[in-house]
Design an enzyme around this catalytic site. Sequence first.
Site, PDB file in Angstrom:
ATOM      1  N   GLU A  53      70.937  24.212  48.583  1.00  0.00           N
ATOM      2  CA  GLU A  53      70.531  23.533  47.339  1.00  0.00           C
ATOM      3  C   GLU A  53      71.644  23.587  46.292  1.00  0.00           C
ATOM      4  O   GLU A  53      71.508  23.040  45.202  1.00  0.00           O
ATOM      5  CB  GLU A  53      69.258  24.180  46.761  1.00  0.00           C
ATOM      6  N   ASN A 315      62.414  24.807  43.691  1.00  0.00           N
ATOM      7  CA  ASN A 315      62.567  26.061  44.438  1.00  0.00           C
ATOM      8  C   ASN A 315      61.365  26.996  44.362  1.00  0.00           C
ATOM      9  O   ASN A 315      61.518  28.204  44.502  1.00  0.00           O
ATOM     10  CB  ASN A 315      63.832  26.764  43.942  1.00  0.00           C
ATOM     11  N   GLY A 316      60.185  26.417  44.161  1.00  0.00           N
ATOM     12  CA  GLY A 316      58.993  27.249  44.010  1.00  0.00           C
ATOM     13  C   GLY A 316      58.694  28.095  45.236  1.00  0.00           C
ATOM     14  O   GLY A 316      58.407  29.289  45.123  1.00  0.00           O
ATOM     15  N   LYS A 507      44.426  16.333  11.831  1.00  0.00           N
ATOM     16  CA  LYS A 507      44.118  14.955  11.447  1.00  0.00           C
ATOM     17  C   LYS A 507      43.649  14.274  12.729  1.00  0.00           C
ATOM     18  O   LYS A 507      44.427  14.099  13.673  1.00  0.00           O
ATOM     19  CB  LYS A 507      45.359  14.265  10.879  1.00  0.00           C
ATOM     20  N   THR A 617      54.807   4.874   6.888  1.00  0.00           N
ATOM     21  CA  THR A 617      55.691   3.745   7.131  1.00  0.00           C
ATOM     22  C   THR A 617      56.340   3.227   5.854  1.00  0.00           C
ATOM     23  O   THR A 617      57.549   2.945   5.831  1.00  0.00           O
ATOM     24  CB  THR A 617      54.906   2.586   7.796  1.00  0.00           C
TER      25      THR A 617
HETATM   26  N1  GLY Z   1      63.028  21.835  47.472  1.00  0.00           N
HETATM   27  C1  GLY Z   1      63.398  20.497  47.626  1.00  0.00           C
HETATM   28  C2  GLY Z   1      62.701  19.544  46.748  1.00  0.00           C
HETATM   29  O1  GLY Z   1      62.095  19.900  45.795  1.00  0.00           O
HETATM   30  O2  GLY Z   1      62.783  18.376  47.032  1.00  0.00           O
END
Ligand code: GLY
EC number: 2.8.1.10
Length: 667
Positions: A53, A315-316, A507, A617
């Site tokens: 990556e 990258n979760g 508001k 305005t």
């Molecule tokens: N981890 C690759 C993507 O999010 O596409």
Amino acid sequence: MGQADVLVVGGGIIGLAIATELRQQGANVTVLSRDFKAAAGHAAAGMLAPSAEGLTGSMLELSQRSLALYPDWSRKLEELTGQDTGYWPSGILTPLFDSASASPTVLSQAAVHYYQPDLSADVTGGYWYPEEGQADNRALLKALRIAAQELGVDIQEGVSAEAFLQQNHHVTGILTTHGHQQAGHYVLAAGAWSRDLLPVPVKPRKGQLVALLTPPDSPYALKRVLYGEHIYIVPRKDGRVILGATDEDVGFAPHNTAMGVAQLLNEATRLYPPLADFPLQECWWGYRPVTPDEAPILGTSPCNNLTLATGHHRNGVLLTPVTAKLIVEAIQGQPDPLLDAFDWERFIGTGDAVGMAHHPTPAPPISPALPAVDPLGCASSTQPTSFPIPTTMQTLSAPPVTDDDALVIAGRSFSSRLMTGTGKFDNFETMRSSLAASGSEIVTVAVRRVQTNAPGHEGLAQAIDWTKIWMLPNTAGCTSADEAIRVARLGREMAKLLGQEDNNFVKLEVIPDAKYLLPDPIGTLRAAEQLVKEGFAVLPYVNADPILAKYLEEAGCATVMPLGSPIGSGQGVRNAANIQIIVENAKIPVVVDAGIGSPSEAAESMELGADALLINTAIAKAQDPIKMGRAMGLATEAGRLAYLAGRIPIKAYASASSPLTGTITGQ
Ligand code: GLY
């Protein structure tokens, strides 16, 4: 189950991993999961690819630490649940069509074709990352959920968190679609939806994916991840081949698109031509939670018992084990120094940390005596407080009114009767000077536009000195009562985060049509009733309808804000007779909002008996917004004085200026 020690908002891969880890350490944990199926972890391909990556710096360090945790972490999960996680350090090959410009460590053409036969003949080199690989993200999510359930985490599926309730930088509870909940500590792990709860700079970034099936007896069984220049191809052990992913900045736009799927199929077959004959099994999409620097937000928040774990972008899955470990350590009071690189504070001053002002110590009070605060974090409105005007504003502004003629809204006193807006100014400098010249002490801000960084609103929250101006969050852009209620809650959080702990003003605008921008009377009344119940000081924007104004007053609104004529039209007050009836009957302040185009119209509205005006305005779009700001301030003041002074009656005939009675006639 009683009150949780920790409440995790978000039942995706990050939220579940944190919850599982916490539970294993003995904490009582609740997870609020809006929609398990929508979690980005389902949409992912599950690559574990720090180098492929191209990650660098702290992100590379974080992801390498996570990759190192994977073998043990996934094995324990598998032992606990009996479920396979699909962890597979299959190696990642990065084939290049143009390897000439790559670094010297590049694989030769022969080597890359040796690692993966049948690649396109146009591939001239590449890299090989033997220690990287993949997990089967869906299997992993399933295993995590089972683990959490078996360990006794209270997973509340279908429950949406709607707002954090805060007091003095401490979360006191959370409003959900199923009522109010409390815990000792809170974790925000709501991915691309995090911004619905806190003004964190996290946006959705859509990715579309396709799955192919390796035909039985195919000679082309892939054994490693291929990470191409515009595509990745992730073969699973069960024969599925995942192709990913598009990268689209389209908000929460649903569906696979023809173009998205075509792009994936074209790029995949270009890199590895045998895929052209593989059957297509499935297409799907999801939303990566992306921050401005594409790195996650981990650790502290502006509240001492709220920890952030969001914004993992691409990258979760890779970062799940390390996130769970570091977040749990941080909650236990042992934050790893690596977290510093991922602190939300890095966005302060960039215009991205929308509304996330930092207050290491409680912000200085705006008024000399802050009113008491109720359990929902809403200011009590029984104690009138005065609002100091800064010296610079006093020199520029209209002459001050006498103290006994203050405008009082929900128990708070203001010297100026002119409220202004922040939209439509050419730049922030002009806006600031114009606000100062107008003498206005109440400035309205469109919560949704600030939160989404709409054009002209990037950095707006930081551009105003909120120690001097009282914020009036507005629900502009909301077309229904429910939407307006949600945005009002966000506005309250925004005001708190900007230091106005006791600001419960909103508001209320519910405007279903974009052409005439006319408010929905029924939706406004419904939203007002709910917001009053939640402790808001509601300032509803409505048509000049005396009956509706009465209903709103009875519902407990703090003011009523009838429009003079349509927003931004500059048509002046077209409905003076109705506004006069509203003024006659109202026991709450009447604020004429919208339509005023010139100072004479401002004065006219005040002469009718309006208690205040809201003008945006006509000031922002004047040729000289600073002079016009001052003119409007003076006109508001003049109109008010004229109203108090009482104008002469209108007569049909002339009446001489010099009285005739008592004159000398010469007789
Ligand atoms: N981890 C690759 C993507 O999010 O596409």
